[in-house]
Write a protein that holds these residues in place. Structure first.
Motif, short mmCIF file in Angstrom:
data_model
loop_
_atom_site.label_atom_id
_atom_site.label_comp_id
_atom_site.label_asym_id
_atom_site.label_seq_id
_atom_site.Cartn_x
_atom_site.Cartn_y
_atom_site.Cartn_z
N MET A 277 0.84 -1.18 0.00
CA MET A 277 0.00 0.00 0.00
C MET A 277 0.88 1.24 0.00
O MET A 277 1.99 1.21 0.49
CB MET A 277 -0.88 0.03 1.24
N LEU A 278 0.33 2.31 -0.52
CA LEU A 278 1.05 3.57 -0.60
C LEU A 278 0.23 4.66 0.07
O LEU A 278 -0.95 4.82 -0.23
CB LEU A 278 1.31 3.93 -2.06
N ASN A 279 0.83 5.35 0.99
CA ASN A 279 0.21 6.51 1.63
C ASN A 279 1.25 7.60 1.63
O ASN A 279 2.08 7.70 2.51
CB ASN A 279 -0.23 6.17 3.06
N GLU A 280 1.23 8.42 0.58
CA GLU A 280 2.21 9.48 0.43
C GLU A 280 1.53 10.68 -0.19
O GLU A 280 0.90 10.57 -1.24
CB GLU A 280 3.35 8.99 -0.45
N CYS A 281 1.62 11.84 0.46
CA CYS A 281 0.99 13.06 -0.02
C CYS A 281 2.04 14.14 -0.18
O CYS A 281 2.94 14.26 0.65
CB CYS A 281 -0.06 13.55 0.96
N HIS A 282 1.89 14.93 -1.24
CA HIS A 282 2.79 16.04 -1.52
C HIS A 282 1.95 17.30 -1.68
O HIS A 282 0.93 17.27 -2.39
CB HIS A 282 3.54 15.82 -2.84
N PHE A 283 2.37 18.39 -1.05
CA PHE A 283 1.66 19.65 -1.18
C PHE A 283 2.65 20.79 -1.30
O PHE A 283 3.72 20.76 -0.70
CB PHE A 283 0.77 19.93 0.04
N ILE A 284 2.27 21.80 -2.07
CA ILE A 284 2.97 23.08 -2.10
C ILE A 284 1.94 24.12 -1.70
O ILE A 284 0.81 24.12 -2.22
CB ILE A 284 3.52 23.40 -3.51
N GLY A 285 2.31 24.98 -0.77
CA GLY A 285 1.37 26.00 -0.34
C GLY A 285 2.02 26.99 0.59
O GLY A 285 3.24 27.01 0.77
N ASN A 286 1.17 27.83 1.18
CA ASN A 286 1.62 28.88 2.10
C ASN A 286 1.02 28.66 3.48
O ASN A 286 -0.16 28.30 3.59
CB ASN A 286 1.18 30.25 1.58
N LEU A 287 1.82 28.93 4.51
CA LEU A 287 1.34 28.81 5.88
C LEU A 287 0.31 29.89 6.16
O LEU A 287 0.51 31.06 5.82
CB LEU A 287 2.49 28.96 6.88
N GLY A 288 -0.79 29.50 6.80
CA GLY A 288 -1.84 30.45 7.15
C GLY A 288 -1.56 31.21 8.43
O GLY A 288 -2.17 32.25 8.68
N ALA A 289 -0.63 30.71 9.24
CA ALA A 289 -0.24 31.35 10.50
C ALA A 289 1.12 30.78 10.90
O ALA A 289 1.58 29.80 10.31
CB ALA A 289 -1.27 31.07 11.60
N ASP A 290 1.74 31.39 11.87
CA ASP A 290 3.01 30.88 12.37
C ASP A 290 2.81 29.47 12.92
O ASP A 290 1.75 29.16 13.48
CB ASP A 290 3.57 31.77 13.48
N PRO A 291 3.83 28.60 12.80
CA PRO A 291 3.72 27.25 13.38
C PRO A 291 3.54 27.32 14.89
O PRO A 291 4.05 28.24 15.54
CB PRO A 291 5.05 26.60 13.04
N GLU A 292 2.83 26.36 15.44
CA GLU A 292 2.62 26.27 16.89
C GLU A 292 3.29 25.01 17.40
O GLU A 292 3.24 23.96 16.77
CB GLU A 292 1.14 26.23 17.21
N SER A 293 3.92 25.12 18.56
CA SER A 293 4.63 24.00 19.16
C SER A 293 3.96 23.60 20.47
O SER A 293 3.52 24.45 21.24
CB SER A 293 6.09 24.40 19.42
N ARG A 294 3.87 22.30 20.69
CA ARG A 294 3.38 21.77 21.97
C ARG A 294 4.19 20.53 22.29
O ARG A 294 4.92 20.02 21.44
CB ARG A 294 1.88 21.50 21.92
N TYR A 295 4.04 20.03 23.49
CA TYR A 295 4.81 18.87 23.93
C TYR A 295 3.90 17.80 24.50
O TYR A 295 2.90 18.11 25.15
CB TYR A 295 5.85 19.29 24.99
N THR A 296 4.24 16.54 24.24
CA THR A 296 3.49 15.43 24.82
C THR A 296 3.86 15.31 26.29
O THR A 296 4.81 15.95 26.76
CB THR A 296 3.82 14.11 24.11
N GLN A 297 3.15 14.47 27.02
CA GLN A 297 3.49 14.24 28.43
C GLN A 297 4.88 13.64 28.57
O GLN A 297 5.53 13.84 29.58
CB GLN A 297 2.45 13.33 29.08
N ALA A 298 5.35 12.95 27.53
CA ALA A 298 6.69 12.35 27.56
C ALA A 298 7.77 13.35 27.15
O ALA A 298 8.95 13.01 27.11
CB ALA A 298 6.73 11.14 26.62
N GLY A 299 7.37 14.60 26.81
CA GLY A 299 8.33 15.63 26.47
C GLY A 299 8.70 15.70 24.99
O GLY A 299 9.60 16.43 24.61
N LYS A 300 7.99 14.97 24.14
CA LYS A 300 8.26 14.99 22.69
C LYS A 300 7.55 16.18 22.06
O LYS A 300 6.37 16.41 22.28
CB LYS A 300 7.78 13.69 22.06
N GLN A 301 8.28 16.95 21.25
CA GLN A 301 7.73 18.13 20.60
C GLN A 301 6.87 17.75 19.39
O GLN A 301 7.21 16.85 18.63
CB GLN A 301 8.85 19.06 20.15
N ILE A 302 5.77 18.48 19.22
CA ILE A 302 4.91 18.35 18.06
C ILE A 302 4.67 19.77 17.54
O ILE A 302 4.30 20.66 18.30
CB ILE A 302 3.56 17.71 18.41
#
Length: 155
Positions: free
Chosen positions: A1-26
């Protein structure tokens, strides 16, 4: 199976960062991918914009996104399409579909002129490579912006 997506575009807002309870950034943001064409019947220019939710789970790509991307940045991204189930505050099941960049499959290429980036030009990053300059200089590179497009996006 193939699950691969490609997009070109513009960000609608600045990226937002958050962290899981284990301290991993998203890092997350919304990408405006606009399709423009000329209607064959009327000759009128038409366009349609799709808003893509993007979540980055790769440590290297999170850093690149937070350091270099901002509202209006034009990017090329490659990832996997995922739908996740979650519960809202009232306990109702909800579903969200998003493009996920994680593991070795995620790619991010900045297509802007390089303003604010060391070395200028386009830059590409992948989870195992980090941020790299060069190789995509000036007007070349995969999926670069077309010069005949009227950019009417509000960023």
């Amino acid at each position: 199976m193939l699950n691969e997506c490609h997009f070109i575009g513009n960000l609608g807002a600045d990226p937002e960062s958050r962290y899981t309870q284990a301290g991993k950034q998203i890092v997350s943001f919304r990408l405006a991918a606009t399709d423009k064409w000329k209607d064959q019947a009327s000759g009128e220019r038409k366009e349609s914009t799709e808003w893509i939710s993007v979540s980055i789970f790769s440590e290297g790509l999170c850093k690149v996104a937070m350091d270099y991307l901002h509202k209006g940045s034009q990017i090329y991204i490659k990832g996997k399409w995922r739908t996740r189930k979650w519960q809202d505050q009232s306990g109702q099941d909800r579903y969200s579909t998003e493009l996920v960049l994680s593991g070795r499959d995620g790619k991010l290429m900045m297509l802007d002129s390089g303003e604010g980036m060391t070395g200028g030009g386009r830059r590409t990053a992948s989870p195992d490579q980090g941020n790299q300059g060069g190789g995509f200089g000036g007007s070349g590179g995969f999926g670069g912006p077309s010069n005949d497009m009227d950019d009417d996006l509000p960023f």
